[in-house]
Scaffold this motif. Sequence first.
Motif, PDB file in Angstrom:
ATOM      1  N   PHE A 269      -4.996   7.282  -5.527  1.00 15.39           N
ATOM      2  CA  PHE A 269      -4.078   8.339  -5.747  1.00 15.39           C
ATOM      3  C   PHE A 269      -4.989   8.774  -6.909  1.00 15.39           C
ATOM      4  O   PHE A 269      -5.431  10.262  -6.299  1.00 15.39           O
ATOM      5  N   VAL A 270      -5.980   8.397  -7.844  1.00 18.90           N
ATOM      6  CA  VAL A 270      -6.740   9.042  -8.600  1.00 18.90           C
ATOM      7  C   VAL A 270      -8.246   8.978  -7.630  1.00 18.90           C
ATOM      8  O   VAL A 270      -8.839  10.468  -7.862  1.00 18.90           O
ATOM      9  N   GLN A 271      -8.188   8.248  -6.800  1.00 25.59           N
ATOM     10  CA  GLN A 271      -9.211   8.886  -6.346  1.00 25.59           C
ATOM     11  C   GLN A 271      -9.476  10.082  -5.184  1.00 25.59           C
ATOM     12  O   GLN A 271     -10.767  10.532  -5.662  1.00 25.59           O
ATOM     13  N   ARG A 272      -8.213  10.491  -5.154  1.00 26.11           N
ATOM     14  CA  ARG A 272      -8.431  11.699  -4.397  1.00 26.11           C
ATOM     15  C   ARG A 272      -8.582  12.859  -5.035  1.00 26.11           C
ATOM     16  O   ARG A 272      -8.608  13.640  -4.826  1.00 26.11           O
ATOM     17  N   ALA A 273      -6.974  12.333  -5.957  1.00 29.44           N
ATOM     18  CA  ALA A 273      -7.249  13.236  -7.670  1.00 29.44           C
ATOM     19  C   ALA A 273      -8.499  13.417  -8.016  1.00 29.44           C
ATOM     20  O   ALA A 273      -8.942  15.448  -8.150  1.00 29.44           O
ATOM     21  N   MET A 274      -9.677  13.111  -7.979  1.00 30.15           N
ATOM     22  CA  MET A 274     -10.325  13.219  -8.219  1.00 30.15           C
ATOM     23  C   MET A 274     -11.899  14.001  -8.142  1.00 30.15           C
ATOM     24  O   MET A 274     -12.115  14.642  -8.094  1.00 30.15           O
TER      25      MET A 274
END
Length: 87
Positions: free
Chosen positions: A22-27
């Motif tokens: 999730f965070v990798q995509r959000a970043m």
Amino acid sequence: MGERKVTVAAEVGLHARPAATFVQRAMKATMDITVAKAYGGAGPVNGKSILAIMALDVRQGETVVISAEGEGSEELLDELAEIAGTP
């Protein structure tokens, strides 16, 4: 501001690998993203912070609200909702 309500599907909730994905995509997004528990009042927290997301302690079957605002936010929210669970 766009938002998606999502029921977390992963057995481990929104922890470890699902949170990292999730965070990798959000970043990759230029806009601010927040995540909050839909019921229980926890959040909103920074959707680009794995520690903040894991601190929410979201478990399988719980509902979160993912929010973002800006150009391309609707497509981004769709992607993040798919990673987190089922809308």
